[in-house]
Design an enzyme around this catalytic site. Structure first.
Site, mmCIF file in Angstrom:
data_model
loop_
_atom_site.group_PDB
_atom_site.id
_atom_site.type_symbol
_atom_site.label_atom_id
_atom_site.label_comp_id
_atom_site.label_asym_id
_atom_site.label_seq_id
_atom_site.Cartn_x
_atom_site.Cartn_y
_atom_site.Cartn_z
ATOM 1 N N ALA A 52 0.873 -1.176 0.000
ATOM 2 C CA ALA A 52 0.000 0.000 0.000
ATOM 3 C C ALA A 52 0.910 1.226 0.000
ATOM 4 C CB ALA A 52 -0.870 -0.011 1.246
ATOM 5 N N GLU A 106 -0.862 -9.304 -0.408
ATOM 6 C CA GLU A 106 -2.282 -9.521 -0.071
ATOM 7 C C GLU A 106 -3.137 -9.527 -1.343
ATOM 8 O OE1 GLU A 106 -2.107 -6.306 2.908
ATOM 9 O OE2 GLU A 106 -3.063 -7.725 4.276
ATOM 10 N N GLU A 145 4.633 -5.410 7.294
ATOM 11 C CA GLU A 145 3.909 -4.360 8.022
ATOM 12 C C GLU A 145 4.425 -4.110 9.433
ATOM 13 O OE1 GLU A 145 2.478 -6.550 6.038
ATOM 14 O OE2 GLU A 145 0.999 -5.540 4.792
ATOM 15 N N GLY A 167 0.472 -5.010 1.024
ATOM 16 C CA GLY A 167 -0.753 -5.026 0.223
ATOM 17 C C GLY A 167 -0.560 -5.690 -1.134
HETATM 18 N N1 COA Z 1 4.643 3.064 -0.574
HETATM 19 C C1 COA Z 1 5.053 4.230 -1.107
HETATM 20 N N2 COA Z 1 6.141 4.352 -1.879
HETATM 21 C C2 COA Z 1 6.854 3.219 -2.104
HETATM 22 C C3 COA Z 1 6.488 1.978 -1.571
HETATM 23 C C4 COA Z 1 5.316 1.926 -0.773
HETATM 24 N N3 COA Z 1 4.873 0.776 -0.255
HETATM 25 N N4 COA Z 1 7.402 1.054 -1.966
HETATM 26 C C5 COA Z 1 8.295 1.717 -2.732
HETATM 27 N N5 COA Z 1 7.964 3.018 -2.817
HETATM 28 C C6 COA Z 1 8.660 4.081 -3.559
HETATM 29 C C7 COA Z 1 9.917 4.538 -2.828
HETATM 30 O O1 COA Z 1 9.583 5.468 -1.804
HETATM 31 C C8 COA Z 1 10.701 5.133 -3.973
HETATM 32 O O2 COA Z 1 10.138 6.397 -4.296
HETATM 33 P P1 COA Z 1 11.125 7.667 -4.609
HETATM 34 O O3 COA Z 1 11.962 7.208 -5.788
HETATM 35 O O4 COA Z 1 10.156 8.768 -4.953
HETATM 36 O O5 COA Z 1 11.933 7.894 -3.375
HETATM 37 C C9 COA Z 1 10.366 4.212 -5.141
HETATM 38 O O6 COA Z 1 9.145 3.564 -4.803
HETATM 39 C C10 COA Z 1 11.426 3.152 -5.390
HETATM 40 O O7 COA Z 1 11.611 2.433 -4.189
HETATM 41 P P2 COA Z 1 13.042 2.242 -3.465
HETATM 42 O O8 COA Z 1 12.785 2.021 -2.011
HETATM 43 O O9 COA Z 1 13.948 3.371 -3.854
HETATM 44 O O10 COA Z 1 13.545 0.905 -4.186
HETATM 45 P P3 COA Z 1 14.570 -0.166 -3.594
HETATM 46 O O11 COA Z 1 14.905 -1.068 -4.722
HETATM 47 O O12 COA Z 1 15.691 0.533 -2.885
HETATM 48 O O13 COA Z 1 13.753 -0.974 -2.482
HETATM 49 C C11 COA Z 1 11.835 -2.135 -1.597
HETATM 50 C C12 COA Z 1 12.672 -1.771 -2.858
HETATM 51 C C13 COA Z 1 10.590 -2.874 -2.101
HETATM 52 C C14 COA Z 1 12.648 -3.057 -0.684
HETATM 53 C C15 COA Z 1 11.450 -0.836 -0.840
HETATM 54 O O14 COA Z 1 10.881 0.061 -1.756
HETATM 55 C C16 COA Z 1 10.471 -1.031 0.289
HETATM 56 O O15 COA Z 1 10.837 -1.509 1.349
HETATM 57 N N6 COA Z 1 9.197 -0.651 0.081
HETATM 58 C C17 COA Z 1 8.190 -0.685 1.105
HETATM 59 C C18 COA Z 1 7.686 -2.084 1.292
HETATM 60 C C19 COA Z 1 6.642 -2.130 2.384
HETATM 61 O O16 COA Z 1 6.919 -1.905 3.544
HETATM 62 N N7 COA Z 1 5.414 -2.439 1.985
HETATM 63 C C20 COA Z 1 4.318 -2.593 2.904
HETATM 64 C C21 COA Z 1 3.530 -1.338 3.000
HETATM 65 S S1 COA Z 1 2.178 -1.536 4.138
#
Ligand code: COA
Length: 260
Positions: free
Chosen positions: A66, A115, A135, A112
């Site tokens: 999400a 999910e 989460e 999400g």
């Molecule tokens: N919500 C909002 N933005 C998100 C996102 C999320 N769940 N997941 C990734 N993004 C965004 C990042 O903020 C980044 O945006 P920016 O370029 O404007 O800063 C962009 O997507 C690329 O992500 P980034 O984190 O730079 O890529 P990465 O390869 O370094 O890492 C992940 C990949 C998936 C490990 C990391 O993005 C992450 O941990 N995401 C969140 C996962 C999460 O906790 N999901 C559950 C949410 S309830």
């Protein structure tokens, strides 16, 4: 209907729904959720469509969760509403769709995103896919059915380990857990879905719709679990841990949880 965050491609009797926010790793914001709701509702009514594939655009992510930036300042009430509305309008809706829905997990499927994949009737993954429910690392719990569907698919112990560690598993591990039915290369992911769909569409779509209903009926005793998840998800929004978890993510630093 025209959409801004998703794409729909129709190929013969198959519709491919592509979540299209690659710069945000296809994170589900309100608009995407609402567009997906409309798309699935329309596709179910389209008598020419016999199967649906749901996937993410780009080579990196199915859906990375999400959109954290949208809910980081939510109250308990707003958090509860987010989970309740999302579950009813999209996740439960997909699970109970009479048209078969396959998730083609082409990269990260987190929170999400996993999910959403779990709400589909079954999953096929590419070998670069990574799956998890992170989460609790944000001071939250899964709110779109993850606490119910993950144990249904992989068993309680594996589900709790995945939820508690907030870790990611590989496509191969997900295959051995039964979370995905097949693993293939990224190039072969959609062709494999089409091969499976060719077998499905040889059969009676009326009978398949009845089979989906019957299989889902066997899991309805978990209905209180979904309610419990909504309440607990909402309660997380009242904690300092949630504020710290989401703030740390948005500030790109490691969270330091105060524990309240
Ligand atoms: N919500 C909002 N933005 C998100 C996102 C999320 N769940 N997941 C990734 N993004 C965004 C990042 O903020 C980044 O945006 P920016 O370029 O404007 O800063 C962009 O997507 C690329 O992500 P980034 O984190 O730079 O890529 P990465 O390869 O370094 O890492 C992940 C990949 C998936 C490990 C990391 O993005 C992450 O941990 N995401 C969140 C996962 C999460 O906790 N999901 C559950 C949410 S309830």
């Amino acid at each position: 209907m025209s959409y801004t965050t998703i794409l729909i491609q129709k190929e013969a009797a198959t519709a491919i729904v592509i979540i299209n926010r690659p710069n945000k790793l296809n994170a589900l914001n309100k608009e995407t959720i609402s567009e997906l709701q409309n798309a699935f509702s329309d596709l179910q009514k389209d008598k020419n469509i016999k199967a649906i594939v749901l996937t993410g655009s780009g080579e990196k992510a199915f859906v990375a969760g999400a959109d954290i930036s949208e809910f980081s300042d939510y109250s308990v009430k707003e958090g509860r509403k987010l989970a309740a509305k999302g579950q009813k309008k999209l996740f439960d809706f997909i699970e109970n769709l009479s048209t078969p829905v396959i998730a083609a997990v082409n990269g990260f499927a987190l929170g999400g995103g996993l999910e959403l994949a779990m709400a589909c009737h079954f999953r096929v993954a590419s070998d670069n896919a990574k799956m998890g429910l992170p989460e609790v690392s944000l001071g939250l719990i899964p709110g779109y059915g993850g606490t119910q569907r993950l144990p249904q698919l992989v068993g309680k112990g594996r589900a709790l380990e995945m939820i508690m560690t907030a870790g990611m598993i590989t496509a191969e591990q997900a295959h051995s857990y039964g979370l995905v039915n097949h693993v293939t290369t990224q190039e072969e992911l959609l062709p494999l879905c089409h091969k499976i769909i060719a077998k499905i569409t040889n059969n009676s779509s009326v009978a398949i719709a009845h089979a989906i209903k019957a299989v889902n009926a066997g899991f309805k005793n978990t209905v209180n679990g979904y309610e419990q998840e909504i309440e607990a998800f909402g309660a997380c929004f009242g904690t300092d841990d949630f504020t710290e978890g989401t703030t740390a993510f948005l500030e790109k630093r490691k969270a330091s949880f105060p524990g309240s």
